[in-house]
Scaffold this motif. Structure first.
Motif, PDB file in Angstrom:
ATOM      1  N   ASP A  12       0.853  -1.188   0.000  1.00  0.00           N
ATOM      2  CA  ASP A  12       0.000   0.000   0.000  1.00  0.00           C
ATOM      3  C   ASP A  12       0.888   1.237   0.000  1.00  0.00           C
ATOM      4  OD1 ASP A  12      -1.704   2.091   0.507  1.00  0.00           O
ATOM      5  OD2 ASP A  12      -2.672   1.186   2.258  1.00  0.00           O
ATOM      6  N   GLY A  13       0.831   2.023  -1.071  1.00  0.00           N
ATOM      7  CA  GLY A  13       1.702   3.183  -1.214  1.00  0.00           C
ATOM      8  C   GLY A  13       1.442   4.283  -0.214  1.00  0.00           C
ATOM      9  N   SER A  14       0.287   4.270   0.453  1.00  0.00           N
ATOM     10  CA  SER A  14       0.008   5.294   1.461  1.00  0.00           C
ATOM     11  C   SER A  14       0.635   4.954   2.813  1.00  0.00           C
ATOM     12  CB  SER A  14      -1.506   5.456   1.648  1.00  0.00           C
ATOM     13  OG  SER A  14      -2.071   4.317   2.283  1.00  0.00           O
ATOM     14  N   GLN A  15       1.141   3.716   2.952  1.00  0.00           N
ATOM     15  CA  GLN A  15       1.773   3.293   4.196  1.00  0.00           C
ATOM     16  C   GLN A  15       3.254   2.979   4.033  1.00  0.00           C
ATOM     17  OE1 GLN A  15      -0.534   0.565   6.746  1.00  0.00           O
ATOM     18  NE2 GLN A  15      -2.005   0.416   5.061  1.00  0.00           N
ATOM     19  N   VAL A  16       3.636   2.512   2.858  1.00  0.00           N
ATOM     20  CA  VAL A  16       5.009   2.064   2.627  1.00  0.00           C
ATOM     21  C   VAL A  16       5.536   2.671   1.331  1.00  0.00           C
ATOM     22  CG1 VAL A  16       6.525   0.081   2.295  1.00  0.00           C
ATOM     23  CG2 VAL A  16       4.521  -0.118   3.796  1.00  0.00           C
ATOM     24  N   ALA A  17       6.734   3.213   1.387  1.00  0.00           N
ATOM     25  CA  ALA A  17       7.372   3.773   0.197  1.00  0.00           C
ATOM     26  C   ALA A  17       8.412   2.797  -0.330  1.00  0.00           C
ATOM     27  CB  ALA A  17       8.026   5.114   0.513  1.00  0.00           C
ATOM     28  N   LEU A  18       8.377   2.522  -1.631  1.00  0.00           N
ATOM     29  CA  LEU A  18       9.420   1.730  -2.287  1.00  0.00           C
ATOM     30  C   LEU A  18      10.284   2.706  -3.080  1.00  0.00           C
ATOM     31  CD1 LEU A  18       7.517  -1.453  -3.575  1.00  0.00           C
ATOM     32  CD2 LEU A  18       8.928  -1.208  -1.536  1.00  0.00           C
ATOM     33  N   PRO A  52       9.120  10.047  13.005  1.00  0.00           N
ATOM     34  CA  PRO A  52       8.526   9.459  11.795  1.00  0.00           C
ATOM     35  C   PRO A  52       8.087  10.532  10.805  1.00  0.00           C
ATOM     36  CG  PRO A  52       7.005   9.317  13.653  1.00  0.00           C
ATOM     37  CD  PRO A  52       8.317   9.788  14.201  1.00  0.00           C
ATOM     38  N   SER A  53       8.239  10.216   9.527  1.00  0.00           N
ATOM     39  CA  SER A  53       7.758  11.103   8.475  1.00  0.00           C
ATOM     40  C   SER A  53       6.240  10.992   8.393  1.00  0.00           C
ATOM     41  CB  SER A  53       8.381  10.713   7.137  1.00  0.00           C
ATOM     42  OG  SER A  53       7.950   9.414   6.767  1.00  0.00           O
ATOM     43  N   ALA A  54       5.630  11.775   7.509  1.00  0.00           N
ATOM     44  CA  ALA A  54       4.178  11.720   7.347  1.00  0.00           C
ATOM     45  C   ALA A  54       3.743  10.326   6.904  1.00  0.00           C
ATOM     46  CB  ALA A  54       3.728  12.778   6.331  1.00  0.00           C
ATOM     47  N   LEU A  55       4.543   9.721   5.997  1.00  0.00           N
ATOM     48  CA  LEU A  55       4.229   8.369   5.541  1.00  0.00           C
ATOM     49  C   LEU A  55       4.381   7.368   6.681  1.00  0.00           C
ATOM     50  CD1 LEU A  55       3.490   6.843   2.884  1.00  0.00           C
ATOM     51  CD2 LEU A  55       5.912   6.318   2.670  1.00  0.00           C
ATOM     52  N   LEU A  85       0.085  -6.093   0.527  1.00  0.00           N
ATOM     53  CA  LEU A  85      -1.105  -6.726  -0.039  1.00  0.00           C
ATOM     54  C   LEU A  85      -0.823  -8.150  -0.492  1.00  0.00           C
ATOM     55  CD1 LEU A  85      -1.856  -3.653  -0.148  1.00  0.00           C
ATOM     56  CD2 LEU A  85      -3.192  -4.195  -2.187  1.00  0.00           C
ATOM     57  N   PHE A  86       0.408  -8.353  -1.009  1.00  0.00           N
ATOM     58  CA  PHE A  86       0.714  -9.683  -1.545  1.00  0.00           C
ATOM     59  C   PHE A  86       2.207  -9.916  -1.514  1.00  0.00           C
ATOM     60  CE2 PHE A  86       1.049 -12.762  -5.186  1.00  0.00           C
ATOM     61  CZ  PHE A  86       0.336 -13.790  -4.576  1.00  0.00           C
ATOM     62  N   TRP A  87       2.568 -11.133  -1.210  1.00  0.00           N
ATOM     63  CA  TRP A  87       3.964 -11.548  -1.194  1.00  0.00           C
ATOM     64  C   TRP A  87       4.062 -12.930  -1.821  1.00  0.00           C
ATOM     65  CZ3 TRP A  87       8.838 -10.456  -1.170  1.00  0.00           C
ATOM     66  CH2 TRP A  87       9.794 -11.395  -0.796  1.00  0.00           C
ATOM     67  N   ALA A  88       4.813 -13.045  -2.909  1.00  0.00           N
ATOM     68  CA  ALA A  88       4.984 -14.315  -3.617  1.00  0.00           C
ATOM     69  C   ALA A  88       6.480 -14.572  -3.801  1.00  0.00           C
ATOM     70  CB  ALA A  88       4.275 -14.279  -4.967  1.00  0.00           C
ATOM     71  N   PRO A  89       7.093 -15.426  -2.971  1.00  0.00           N
ATOM     72  CA  PRO A  89       8.543 -15.599  -3.025  1.00  0.00           C
ATOM     73  C   PRO A  89       9.034 -16.637  -4.027  1.00  0.00           C
ATOM     74  CG  PRO A  89       7.665 -16.798  -1.164  1.00  0.00           C
ATOM     75  CD  PRO A  89       6.495 -16.131  -1.821  1.00  0.00           C
ATOM     76  N   ASN A  90       8.139 -17.440  -4.582  1.00  0.00           N
ATOM     77  CA  ASN A  90       8.590 -18.563  -5.418  1.00  0.00           C
ATOM     78  C   ASN A  90       7.934 -18.538  -6.788  1.00  0.00           C
ATOM     79  OD1 ASN A  90      10.188 -19.812  -3.270  1.00  0.00           O
ATOM     80  ND2 ASN A  90       8.213 -20.274  -2.314  1.00  0.00           N
ATOM     81  N   ILE A  91       8.279 -17.523  -7.585  1.00  0.00           N
ATOM     82  CA  ILE A  91       7.748 -17.411  -8.942  1.00  0.00           C
ATOM     83  C   ILE A  91       8.797 -17.955  -9.905  1.00  0.00           C
ATOM     84  CG2 ILE A  91       6.939 -15.840 -10.729  1.00  0.00           C
ATOM     85  CD1 ILE A  91       6.099 -13.919  -8.511  1.00  0.00           C
ATOM     86  N   ILE A 131      -0.957   1.804  -5.379  1.00  0.00           N
ATOM     87  CA  ILE A 131      -0.372   0.536  -4.937  1.00  0.00           C
ATOM     88  C   ILE A 131       0.933   0.322  -5.702  1.00  0.00           C
ATOM     89  CG2 ILE A 131      -0.705  -1.948  -4.711  1.00  0.00           C
ATOM     90  CD1 ILE A 131      -2.571  -0.197  -2.992  1.00  0.00           C
ATOM     91  N   ASN A 132       1.996   0.004  -4.970  1.00  0.00           N
ATOM     92  CA  ASN A 132       3.311  -0.191  -5.582  1.00  0.00           C
ATOM     93  C   ASN A 132       3.704  -1.658  -5.559  1.00  0.00           C
ATOM     94  OD1 ASN A 132       3.790   2.621  -6.006  1.00  0.00           O
ATOM     95  ND2 ASN A 132       4.255   2.819  -3.819  1.00  0.00           N
ATOM     96  N   GLY A 133       4.316  -2.096  -6.645  1.00  0.00           N
ATOM     97  CA  GLY A 133       4.789  -3.476  -6.733  1.00  0.00           C
ATOM     98  C   GLY A 133       6.244  -3.535  -7.140  1.00  0.00           C
ATOM     99  N   GLU A 134       6.898  -4.597  -6.745  1.00  0.00           N
ATOM    100  CA  GLU A 134       8.310  -4.786  -7.067  1.00  0.00           C
ATOM    101  C   GLU A 134       8.567  -6.265  -7.330  1.00  0.00           C
ATOM    102  OE1 GLU A 134      12.293  -3.097  -5.057  1.00  0.00           O
ATOM    103  OE2 GLU A 134      11.239  -4.552  -3.800  1.00  0.00           O
TER     104      GLU A 134
END
Length: 811
Positions: free
Chosen positions: A386-392, A555-558, A760-766, A787-790
């Protein structure tokens, strides 16, 4: 003048243009190059270097949450997935440098996935995730993987930001030294008290005369030119600072090595220049990347200067070390450069739309290709937050920046992903400055010149190891040439036997078992008589040299938004699980009579308020110190901090109002906290807690409560005694848990509970197929934000890759 030069690279031959007065030639019988080249080949053959990289689901956590991670283990010069070690250690270390959690993961062909479950009582602060293999312990601890993270605890006060603006200014002459009378490039780096680079500008003085100015980039690094003169002293000052910094003293005689690495040319331009009073006639040039010798040559310096071009195609992508040596093989000057062929794996993530609804199903199609656009079979991991809680951060470390950059250099690399982000226009120039200011940490020319490779102290672990001593209990003597047999039925039947040495010591290696598993050990003398086994139950974690900064800022605003949602997220995790149809019950009162389990503890002060058996419970026996036995397990007992800095309070009028700690005892004898911490948890039978009216037996001493620990009577030091065919429960490899991701039905009106997951989602074995493709799907949360993905991963041939993507959730 033009000449032709043979370049060492797997028997390939290239042409090199020689400028000014330069004469290169090979003389295998009289120069040290062949010995050095042979030395590097021995190292990469006999001591292949392993590297560990961890992809974490996010950089920030709150106490009580879970850190999800994927482990990538590579070996050799080309970063191929390692087939050497099967055991990977992952540790969580606090700001005091104490290991507060350690797990062992089983690597399947270079990959593993796991989790670190954070205690709810962890104080806010900077923490370190460290990972390594036993084989990696043969090298410097700097080779280990280090990742600094933040853990927040909403119950803890947050320290103010650092107020000390002290800046450390360092200077790094190109090639290693300044030489009087020769113009040289000088790199510099300005570091603050928080370990990060600081933007500075300043001036360089020759006595009272200004001779140069300098200005840093955003990371506090830069470069300027200087020609020192004999008998002169050089100093520097930073703007708005009164501090005077002395530059390294220039030598009267020697050589300088200068390398120009322009991103617009296909060659490296190398300049070697000797001082006028130098007696050097012949020097040698050696260029290598990760132990692969890419170019070597002999140069005539009778005219004091030489130039040459080395094609970049001779090097693999990564850091190249260019060294000038004398006839004895002693390094005279050294320069690091980064070669970027942009030949890493390309990963793309595709979705059918850019805007989704809350709790709507999302499918991500993943494709991996090589530089030429061909499909690649790769192993990957995916995180969606969730980009409003965690920055990548766009410039965070990735598997690519770690394997090619961070793992090759000494010291902390700030924002390593910056140097691999094509949107950063100055990244090539800044990367070359980084090469000037960071130290080299790989094996050295001196090691390569040694006649043979030193036998490694630590071996490759193909499995777990049980160590101990076989003894004659009656004679209290070790048994030589005895046998110790091992039997385990889970996860598959396995038996092994080891013979003891002259000290009665034994090792049973390469064992595969998971979680807390029961095994059977039997010891016998050489004539078949049953003997006693003492197993070692302690593990010596490698010393920590990594500098972890303990200062923790506001803590920052985020971060504040992340903290605001932390309590809600933890409540949701505990309250319900859609997959298992579990629901939280409110207002339920359970009345029952407590039935205490039989205890082996005998105390002068009676049963106490709370009793806890430790021996025989692997989940407790494998904790790091006695204080951890109470953490979060006894109602009314509050523990903050770790080790000798731990604070213990038992709820009650005295302890809360006067902030006084309870009395501690070991076997009914009062002790101080530091003495208690010297006792291994494996030696503790159990503990008791006295509070409230039960403390009356202690008089005034017990006014703040009492905690008593009781040791096992059947143990000595750090060994566990086993007699006959004894069943022993041991901690094995960590069992990977499945990341909880709800599966929402089409009609979500009957599911009113809020969903505010940070991850939201974590998939370690793709794993991509032969066409380089894979797909994953998951359901959104209630977040109406970006929403950010990596995605990170590595191909079977050792080419790393990463990508980021985003989409929006709207009602």
């Amino acid at each position: 003048m033009m000449a032709y030069l043979k370049i060492n690279k797997f028997s390939s031959t290239v042409f090199i243009t020689i400028f000014t007065i330069l004469l290169f030639s090979f003389s295998p019988l009289s120069n040290p190059l062949e010995r050095i080249i042979a030395g590097f080949k021995r190292y990469i053959t006999e001591l292949p270097q392993e590297k560990v990289y961890l992809h974490l689901d996010r950089p920030n956590y709150s106490a009580g949450e879970t850190i999800w991670f994927k482990v990538y283990l590579t070996a050799g010069s080309y970063h191929e997935p390692s087939l050497f070690s099967n055991t990977i250690y992952v540790e969580l270390i606090n700001s005091s440098g104490e290991v507060i959690q350690q797990d062992q993961l089983f690597s399947r062909e270079g990959f593993a996935a796991g989790q670190l479950e954070l205690d709810e009582s962890l104080p806010s602060g900077n923490y370190l995730v460290r990972s390594y293999t036993n084989w990696m312990r043969n090298a410097d601890e700097a080779y280990f993987f280090h990742k600094q993270i933040k853990i927040w605890n909403t119950q803890d006060p947050i320290n103010n930001a650092l107020s000390d603006e002290t800046i450390a200014l360092q200077f790094f002459p190109e090639g290693g030294n300044l030489i009087n009378g020769i113009m040289s490039k000088v790199g510099f780096k300005a570091i603050g008290m928080d370990g990060l680079g600081k933007v500075v500008s300043g001036k360089v003085y020759e006595g009272e005369k200004e001779v140069a100015t300098f200005e840093s980039n955003q990371f506090g690094m830069g470069v300027f030119a200087l020609m020192p003169k004999e008998g002169k002293k050089y100093t520097a000052t930073i703007e708005n600072s009164q501090e005077i910094v002395t530059l390294p003293k220039a030598l009267d005689s020697g050589i300088i090595l200068s390398v120009t690495n322009s991103p617009t040319t296909a060659d490296l331009l190398v300049k070697v220049q000797a001082s006028e009073n130098s007696t050097l006639q012949t020097v040698y040039l050696l260029a290598q990347t990760r132990g692969i010798v890419c170019a070597s040559s002999q140069a005539d310096l009778s005219k004091k200067v030489s130039f040459t071009r080395i094609p970049k195609k001779e090097f693999p992508s990564g850091i190249a070390q260019i060294t000038v040596l004398d006839e004895a093989g002693n390094p005279l000057a050294e320069r690091l450069v980064f070669i970027d062929h942009q030949d890493q794996m390309t990963i793309t993530a595709s979705m059918d739309k850019s805007v989704y609804k809350p709790r709507e199903r999302v499918q991500i199609d993943i494709e991996a290709k090589d530089k030429e656009g061909n499909p690649v079979a790769a192993n990957m991991s995916l995180s969606v937050v969730d980009g409003s809680q965690v920055a990548l951060s766009e410039n965070k470390e990735t598997i690519q920046s770690n394997l090619l950059l961070s793992s090759e250099l000494k010291g902390h690399i700030e924002s390593p992903g910056y140097y691999f982000n094509p949107s950063n226009q100055d990244r090539a120039k800044d990367l070359d400055i980084l090469m000037l200011t960071q130290g080299w940490r790989r094996f050295t020319i001196k090691e390569a010149l040694s006649e043979k490779v030193t036998d490694p102290e630590y071996g490759v672990e193909k499995g777990l190891t049980i160590r101990g001593v076989l003894t004659d209990e009656k004679k209290n003597q070790p048994i030589e040439s005895g046998t110790v047999s091992y039997l385990s039925l889970f996860p598959f039947p396995e038996s092994k036997t080891a013979v003891t040495n002259s000290k009665g010591e034994f090792e049973i290696q390469d064992l595969i078992f998971f979680d807390s598993t029961k095994i059977i050990l039997q010891g016998k003398t050489s004539n078949g008589r049953i003997a006693t086994i003492l197993t070692e139950s302690s593990y010596s974690s490698p010393q920590l040299f990594y500098q972890l900064y303990s200062d923790f800022t506001q803590p920052s605003a985020l971060d504040q938004n992340f903290l605001t949602n932390a309590a809600v997220r933890l409540a949701i995790d505990k309250a319900f699980d859609f997959d298992n149809s579990e629901f939280a019950l409110e207002g339920v009162e359970v009345r029952a009579k407590r039935i205490d389990q039989p205890s082996n503890i005998s105390s002068t002060y009676g049963a106490g308020t709370v009793q806890m058996q430790v021996a025989g419970k692997p989940a407790l026996e494998n904790l790091l110190n006695p204080i951890d036995l109470l953490r979060g397990r006894v109602a009314g007992v509050q523990i903050t901090g770790y080790g000798e800095s731990a604070k213990i309070l038992i709820q009650g009028v005295n302890s809360i109002n006067s902030s006084m700690e309870p009395m501690l005892m070991v076997d009914d004898i009062q002790v101080r906290l530091e003495s208690l911490l010297t006792i291994p948890v494996q030696e503790i039978e159990g503990y008791r807690v006295w509070k409230g009216a039960d403390t009356a037996i202690f008089g005034a001493r017990g006014s703040n409560g009492v905690i008593g620990f009781y040791t096992r009577k059947d143990l000595g030091t750090d060994k566990k005694t086993i007699q006959q065919d004894a069943a022993l429960t041991m901690k094995g490899y960590q069992v990977e848990k499945e990341f909880y991701s709800p599966k929402y039905p089409a009609d979500i009106s009957s599911l009113p509970k809020p969903d505010q997951r940070a991850t939201l989602f974590w998939a370690p074995n793709i794993q991509t197929d032969s066409s380089g493709k894979a797909s994953v799907s998951f359901y959104n949360s209630d977040a109406e934000h970006l929403i950010n993905g990596e995605i990170e991963g590595i191909s079977g041939g050792g080419k790393p890759g990463s990508t980021k993507f985003n989409y929006t959730i709207e009602k």
